[in-house]
Each structure stands twice: as C-alpha cells, then as structure tokens.
Scaffold this active site. Structure first.
Site, short mmCIF file in Angstrom:
data_model
loop_
_atom_site.label_atom_id
_atom_site.label_comp_id
_atom_site.label_asym_id
_atom_site.label_seq_id
_atom_site.Cartn_x
_atom_site.Cartn_y
_atom_site.Cartn_z
N GLY A 1 36.16 41.13 74.92
CA GLY A 1 35.21 40.97 73.85
C GLY A 1 34.66 39.55 73.90
O GLY A 1 35.44 38.61 73.90
N GLU B 1 32.45 34.09 67.61
CA GLU B 1 33.58 33.29 67.17
C GLU B 1 34.78 33.33 68.09
O GLU B 1 35.76 32.62 67.85
CB GLU B 1 33.98 33.70 65.76
CG GLU B 1 32.86 33.40 64.78
CD GLU B 1 33.28 33.54 63.33
OE1 GLU B 1 34.19 34.32 63.06
OE2 GLU B 1 32.67 32.85 62.50
N GLY C 1 42.20 50.36 72.89
CA GLY C 1 41.49 51.01 71.79
C GLY C 1 40.15 50.38 71.53
O GLY C 1 39.70 49.52 72.28
N ASP D 1 39.47 38.72 55.90
CA ASP D 1 38.25 38.97 56.69
C ASP D 1 38.29 40.41 57.19
O ASP D 1 37.91 40.71 58.32
CB ASP D 1 38.16 37.99 57.85
CG ASP D 1 36.82 38.07 58.59
OD1 ASP D 1 35.81 38.49 57.98
OD2 ASP D 1 36.78 37.72 59.79
N1 LIG Z 1 45.12 41.81 71.21
C1 LIG Z 1 43.98 42.37 71.67
N2 LIG Z 1 44.03 43.29 72.66
C2 LIG Z 1 42.89 43.85 73.12
N3 LIG Z 1 41.65 43.54 72.70
C3 LIG Z 1 41.54 42.63 71.72
C4 LIG Z 1 42.69 41.98 71.16
N4 LIG Z 1 42.26 41.12 70.22
C5 LIG Z 1 40.92 41.21 70.20
N5 LIG Z 1 40.47 42.10 71.10
C6 LIG Z 1 39.06 42.48 71.38
O1 LIG Z 1 38.21 41.37 71.15
C7 LIG Z 1 37.30 41.62 70.08
C8 LIG Z 1 37.14 40.37 69.21
O2 LIG Z 1 38.39 39.99 68.67
P1 LIG Z 1 38.55 39.40 67.21
O3 LIG Z 1 38.04 40.36 66.20
O4 LIG Z 1 39.98 38.98 67.09
O5 LIG Z 1 37.65 38.11 67.28
P2 LIG Z 1 36.33 37.66 66.45
O6 LIG Z 1 36.63 36.33 65.89
O7 LIG Z 1 35.88 38.74 65.56
O8 LIG Z 1 35.34 37.49 67.62
P3 LIG Z 1 33.78 37.81 67.65
O9 LIG Z 1 33.14 36.80 66.75
O10 LIG Z 1 33.54 37.62 69.09
O11 LIG Z 1 33.63 39.23 67.20
C9 LIG Z 1 37.92 42.80 69.34
O12 LIG Z 1 36.98 43.59 68.70
C10 LIG Z 1 38.61 43.56 70.44
O13 LIG Z 1 37.68 44.39 71.12
#
Ligand SMILES: Nc1ncnc2c1ncn2[C@@H]1O[C@H](COP(=O)(O)OP(=O)(O)OP(=O)(O)O)[C@@H](O)[C@H]1O
Ligand SMILES: [Mg+2]
Length: 295
Positions: free
Chosen positions: A103, A107, A194, A230
């Site tokens: 991803g 952020e 997932g 959040d």
């Molecule tokens: N432990 C994990 N294993 C697999 N995929 C993950 C994991 N943590 C995060 N991701 C993937 O990365 C994406 C973004 O992670 P997260 O929601 O923690 O960050 P964020 O701060 O929302 O980042 P962004 O601003 O890029 O959306 C998730 O939607 C998921 O697809």
C-alpha cells in the site's frame, strides 16, 4: 517512484562509509537546516575526498538533497531516512529482504518483507509533515518547533505510537497485526492477507462482521483502555477467512484522554454508519456505544 522504492532499491548498494555519512547528516539536522559540507569530514571521520565521493553517491541515489546558498549543505531525503531505519532493522536481525509494496499512500508506504527466519512481515514507513505541514499539525495535535525537521519527528512519533498501541493491545487477543519491531519512522509487524473492508463488494454475513468489529472495539476499550480514534472501513482488513483485523493505530488515545468519549463516538459512528449504508444492517449508535463500553 515512491521514496520507499528508492530506499529499497539503493539500500543494498550502500557501503559502510555511505551509511556513516547518512548518520552524520541525520545527527546534525536539528542543528542545521542544511548540514554544511565543510563540517562533514570531521563529523564523519573520513578524509575530505572520501566524504565528497560519498556525498556525490548519496546524491545520485537521491538519498540526500544538496543545497547551494551562502554555503553548500546537505539534508536527508525521505528515502535517506528510510535507509537508516532499514539498516537498523537489518542489523537487529529483524529484516532480510523486501518484497512488493502492499500500500502506497499519503501517510504511509507499506511493504511486504521477510525476516532472516523467512517469516513474512509488513514494514510500514510513516510519512508525515512533509507535504502539508499545517494540516498535519492540526490533525495530529503536535507542534514542532523546528519546521525543517518536523517531518522527521512527526513520522517517528507516529511509528512509536503505532508500535506502542500494537504492544498494548496484542496481549489482549484483539484482532490486529502482531508487533515485531520499530525503528525511527518504521514499524515492522505481522503480515496479513486480505483487503480493506471498503474495497469489498459484498460480505457473506455483514451483521456478523459488524459484531466482530464491535467486539474488538469493546475488548480494546474495556480490557486495554484504548480507543482507535481513526476507525473506518479503510482501516479494517477482511482476511480470506472473512475474519477481520483492525490496522493503522498511530492516532490511538487511552480512556484518560480528555476527548476519549468523543473519539470513541466518532469511531462508532463511522462503523455503524458504514454498515447501515452499504449493508443495510441497522444498529442504534447509542446501543452500540453502550455495548462497547460495558464489561
Ligand atoms: N500488517 C499489514 N499486512 C499487510 N498489509 C498491510 C498491513 N498494514 C497495512 N497494510 C496495507 O497498507 C495499507 C495502508 O496501511 P495503513 O492503513 O496502516 O496506513 P495509512 O496511514 O492509512 O496509509 P495511507 O495514508 O497510505 O492510506 C492498508 O490498507 C493495507 O492494504
Ligand atoms: Mg489507513
């Protein structure tokens, strides 16, 4: 190419002198907006020519930014900071190799990776405070004194907080990734399969999924005294077995936080509202709130 891509690509090429030079820039960034080239050989304990060579390489790899004004100076790029964190995790025996990006967003950049024992982990690079300083300051409630290094502090703070949340919650059998390690702005955690709840077209049993989400919010609140703060369909992962995991915890607060009630209510409103809109699962917000707050 994202910063993490640059870091992953060039990290393997870095020699000890390159890393030492990066370290020196990092260590002096709070003192200088641009660390003066002239001070570098002494700080890095490297001959002048060698320092020049290293700085030129780091510049070519786009790990540092070279500024020319009244003097010549250097500052870390995001990818340079990424390399320092990767190096620390490799040296600590946590990280062996990177796989594909999972991803890449505003952020955070999240990567699939392997430990030396061949265990799959997810490596999350926090990105804060670079593009929109004012906005992140407002959202995160964190005031940086030195603007030019605020992205370093804010990103590191987010990683520290996220790792703290995972460590607090994981022992309570709450559905979230296993905490593995943290360095600077980077969190290593268990890899999960997932996709985000928001991405799913349908669910076999939406009310059961909602129940599972609420039961985890409740466990976090009642047993660990933690509120996600959040929470939305974007931070809930539906695994291939249709069970859920809650991710993205850097904004968590404890029940002692002055806005705890309000933040819990907002989380719950997002979730209850989402299931109502998309799956026609009707739940009264007050009933759901009552449920997650009682033992
Ligand atoms: N432990 C994990 N294993 C697999 N995929 C993950 C994991 N943590 C995060 N991701 C993937 O990365 C994406 C973004 O992670 P997260 O929601 O923690 O960050 P964020 O701060 O929302 O980042 P962004 O601003 O890029 O959306 C998730 O939607 C998921 O697809
Ligand atoms: Mg997220």
């Amino acid at each position: 190419m994202s910063a993490a891509n640059t870091a992953v690509k060039f990290f393997r090429k870095l020699e000890p002198e390159d890393l030492r030079t990066l370290h020196v820039i990092e260590a002096n960034m709070s003192r200088y907006r641009y660390v003066p080239e002239k001070t570098m050989p002494k700080l890095a304990e490297l001959p002048e020519q060698e320092t020049q060579y290293r700085l030129a390489r780091l510049g070519r790899f786009k790990l540092v930014y070279r500024w020319t004004g009244s003097y010549k100076g250097y500052t870390l790029n995001t990818a340079g900071y990424d390399c320092l964190a990767i190096n620390a995790l490799v040296k600590a025996g946590i990280l062996e190799a990177f796989g594909k990006p999972l991803g890449v967003g505003k952020e955070a950049d999240v990567y699939d990776a392997l430990t030396p024992e061949n265990k799959r982990i997810a490596v999350k690079f926090h990105r804060l405070g670079r593009t929109s300083f004012r906005q992140t300051r407002r959202v995160r409630g964190y005031i940086a004194e030195r603007r030019h290094v605020s992205w370093l502090y804010q990103s590191r703070l987010a990683a520290e907080k996220e790792f703290q949340a995972l460590k607090l919650l994981y022992p309570h059998s709450i559905a979230l990734p296993e905490p593995v390690s943290q360095n600077r702005h980077v969190v290593a955690m268990g890899m999960i399969e997932g996709a985000e709840l928001a991405e799913h077209k349908e669910l076999p049993n939406p009310s059961k999924t909602l129940e599972e989400v609420l039961s985890n919010i409740r466990k976090a609140y009642v047993n660990a005294r933690v509120i996600h703060a959040d929470l939305s369909e974007y931070n809930i992962i539906i695994m291939p077995n249709w069970h859920i995991l809650i991710i993205d915890w850097p904004q968590f607060v404890t029940r002692e936080h002055p806005n705890a009630e309000q933040l819990l209510r907002r989380d719950m409103k997002n979730i209850v509202g989402f299931f109502q809109r998309k799956y026609k699962v009707k739940t009264k917000l007050e009933d759901a709130l009552n449920y997650v707050q009682t033992n």
